[in-house]
Design a protein around this motif. Sequence first.
Motif, PDB file in Angstrom:
ATOM      1  N   GLN A  91      49.261 -16.966  22.609  1.00 58.27           N
ATOM      2  CA  GLN A  91      48.784 -17.710  21.438  1.00 58.27           C
ATOM      3  C   GLN A  91      48.490 -16.770  20.270  1.00 58.27           C
ATOM      4  OE1 GLN A  91      46.061 -21.070  22.070  1.00 58.27           O
ATOM      5  NE2 GLN A  91      44.624 -20.057  20.692  1.00 58.27           N
ATOM      6  N   PRO A  92      49.141 -16.957  19.126  1.00 64.56           N
ATOM      7  CA  PRO A  92      48.841 -16.124  17.959  1.00 64.56           C
ATOM      8  C   PRO A  92      47.428 -16.386  17.442  1.00 64.56           C
ATOM      9  CG  PRO A  92      50.919 -17.320  17.679  1.00 64.56           C
ATOM     10  CD  PRO A  92      50.233 -17.910  18.853  1.00 64.56           C
ATOM     11  N   LYS A  93      46.753 -15.329  17.043  1.00 69.38           N
ATOM     12  CA  LYS A  93      45.448 -15.457  16.404  1.00 69.38           C
ATOM     13  C   LYS A  93      45.581 -16.302  15.149  1.00 69.38           C
ATOM     14  CE  LYS A  93      44.311 -12.362  13.407  1.00 69.38           C
ATOM     15  NZ  LYS A  93      44.072 -13.224  12.207  1.00 69.38           N
ATOM     16  N   GLY A 147      47.273 -24.314  24.916  1.00 63.21           N
ATOM     17  CA  GLY A 147      47.830 -24.196  26.262  1.00 63.21           C
ATOM     18  C   GLY A 147      49.326 -24.381  26.357  1.00 63.21           C
ATOM     19  N   GLY A 148      49.908 -25.054  25.364  1.00 59.37           N
ATOM     20  CA  GLY A 148      51.355 -25.259  25.413  1.00 59.37           C
ATOM     21  C   GLY A 148      51.776 -26.011  26.666  1.00 59.37           C
ATOM     22  N   SER A 149      52.942 -25.672  27.187  1.00 55.07           N
ATOM     23  CA  SER A 149      53.526 -26.434  28.291  1.00 55.07           C
ATOM     24  C   SER A 149      53.429 -25.738  29.646  1.00 55.07           C
ATOM     25  CB  SER A 149      55.004 -26.731  27.991  1.00 55.07           C
ATOM     26  OG  SER A 149      55.730 -25.519  27.841  1.00 55.07           O
ATOM     27  N   VAL A 150      52.654 -24.651  29.747  1.00 56.39           N
ATOM     28  CA  VAL A 150      52.574 -23.960  31.029  1.00 56.39           C
ATOM     29  C   VAL A 150      51.803 -24.793  32.045  1.00 56.39           C
ATOM     30  CG1 VAL A 150      52.745 -21.667  29.975  1.00 56.39           C
ATOM     31  CG2 VAL A 150      50.485 -22.659  30.412  1.00 56.39           C
ATOM     32  N   GLY A 171      54.728 -19.294  28.234  1.00 61.76           N
ATOM     33  CA  GLY A 171      54.955 -20.232  27.137  1.00 61.76           C
ATOM     34  C   GLY A 171      54.156 -19.819  25.922  1.00 61.76           C
ATOM     35  N   LEU A 172      54.478 -20.434  24.783  1.00 64.69           N
ATOM     36  CA  LEU A 172      53.708 -20.203  23.564  1.00 64.69           C
ATOM     37  C   LEU A 172      52.671 -21.297  23.395  1.00 64.69           C
ATOM     38  CD1 LEU A 172      56.421 -19.119  20.951  1.00 64.69           C
ATOM     39  CD2 LEU A 172      54.880 -17.662  22.275  1.00 64.69           C
ATOM     40  N   SER A 173      51.543 -20.925  22.834  1.00 63.17           N
ATOM     41  CA  SER A 173      50.468 -21.869  22.544  1.00 63.17           C
ATOM     42  C   SER A 173      50.033 -21.664  21.102  1.00 63.17           C
ATOM     43  CB  SER A 173      49.281 -21.629  23.484  1.00 63.17           C
ATOM     44  OG  SER A 173      48.144 -22.364  23.068  1.00 63.17           O
ATOM     45  N   PHE A 174      49.767 -22.772  20.423  1.00 67.57           N
ATOM     46  CA  PHE A 174      49.235 -22.722  19.056  1.00 67.57           C
ATOM     47  C   PHE A 174      48.035 -23.664  18.997  1.00 67.57           C
ATOM     48  CE2 PHE A 174      53.715 -21.739  18.857  1.00 67.57           C
ATOM     49  CZ  PHE A 174      53.765 -20.621  18.037  1.00 67.57           C
ATOM     50  N   GLN A 175      47.128 -23.411  18.084  1.00 64.80           N
ATOM     51  CA  GLN A 175      45.970 -24.298  17.933  1.00 64.80           C
ATOM     52  C   GLN A 175      46.385 -25.524  17.113  1.00 64.80           C
ATOM     53  OE1 GLN A 175      43.051 -21.309  16.483  1.00 64.80           O
ATOM     54  NE2 GLN A 175      41.945 -21.749  18.363  1.00 64.80           N
ATOM     55  N   VAL A 176      47.122 -26.406  17.792  1.00 62.03           N
ATOM     56  CA  VAL A 176      47.752 -27.536  17.125  1.00 62.03           C
ATOM     57  C   VAL A 176      46.717 -28.473  16.510  1.00 62.03           C
ATOM     58  CG1 VAL A 176      49.251 -29.537  17.471  1.00 62.03           C
ATOM     59  CG2 VAL A 176      49.786 -27.382  18.585  1.00 62.03           C
ATOM     60  N   HIS A 177      45.547 -28.590  17.120  1.00 62.47           N
ATOM     61  CA  HIS A 177      44.519 -29.494  16.591  1.00 62.47           C
ATOM     62  C   HIS A 177      44.127 -29.120  15.157  1.00 62.47           C
ATOM     63  CE1 HIS A 177      42.707 -26.134  18.725  1.00 62.47           C
ATOM     64  NE2 HIS A 177      41.620 -26.266  17.995  1.00 62.47           N
ATOM     65  N   LYS A 178      44.219 -27.826  14.846  1.00 64.87           N
ATOM     66  CA  LYS A 178      43.865 -27.399  13.494  1.00 64.87           C
ATOM     67  C   LYS A 178      44.908 -27.875  12.493  1.00 64.87           C
ATOM     68  CE  LYS A 178      41.060 -23.418  14.807  1.00 64.87           C
ATOM     69  NZ  LYS A 178      40.822 -21.964  14.655  1.00 64.87           N
TER      70      LYS A 178
END
Length: 251
Positions: A210-212, A14-17, A239-246
């Motif tokens: 969010q990039p795949k 979700g990033g910061s949006v 905004g950009l989102s990444f799967q940070v948990h991974k």
Amino acid sequence: MFLAEIFNSWQGEGGSVEGSAFGRRQIFVRFAGCDLRCYWCDSRAYLLASSVPKYRYEIEPFSGRFAYKPNPAKFDEVVDIILKLDTGDIHSISYTGGEPVLQTQNLLMLMEVMHDHGFRNFLETNGSRPERIEKIAPLTDYASVDIKDETSKATENWVALVLKEIESIKILKKARVKTYAKLVVTKDTKIEHVKWYAELLKGLAPLAIQPKEPIDISQVQLMDIYNVATRIMGRENVGLSFQVHKYLNVL
């Protein structure tokens, strides 16, 4: 209800949006079953609910240790598991999948009980069923709604799906749900499609790009997509989102 898993973790997307719960601690309830077939799906084992004989649940919060119970899950047992995973710092209960709204009645009952216990409800949905979203919206506090790019190969009628997703977002916003759209992009995502999504979302809801995973898109292409969406939607709405948990090696 048919579930895949229940656990305690941080929201990594979700990033910061506006509307995002990124970095917030949640209890995740992953529903089994989905009506779409995205080629990059990371929950393929749960796409057909009837083929998921049991679900796993975390024994202790954030421990990564699990036990199993049979599907269909018993409602009272699910509520009990969620309450035992409460660490006192939970931002919201995340209903994810699969596609949680396919089990509309069970989801409604669970959301209502969680509200009664003082939790906020966070819905993660592909947005393909606006008629079901309309029933769930009054009990939803936060929502992440997918915009399925053509490259997801989620369904044959890709354009119709996007329009349903936009309709779902409109329903949620009308119900005053804090909502954002999430667009997963790949190296094959077309700029002209991003322009279309941005025009549909302009003035409606912010967009998290969010990039795949695993990432196949270049930084240059990703920033071009970001730039195009921002020029249409406004600087504060993308905004950009990444799967940070991974990357943190957590669920």
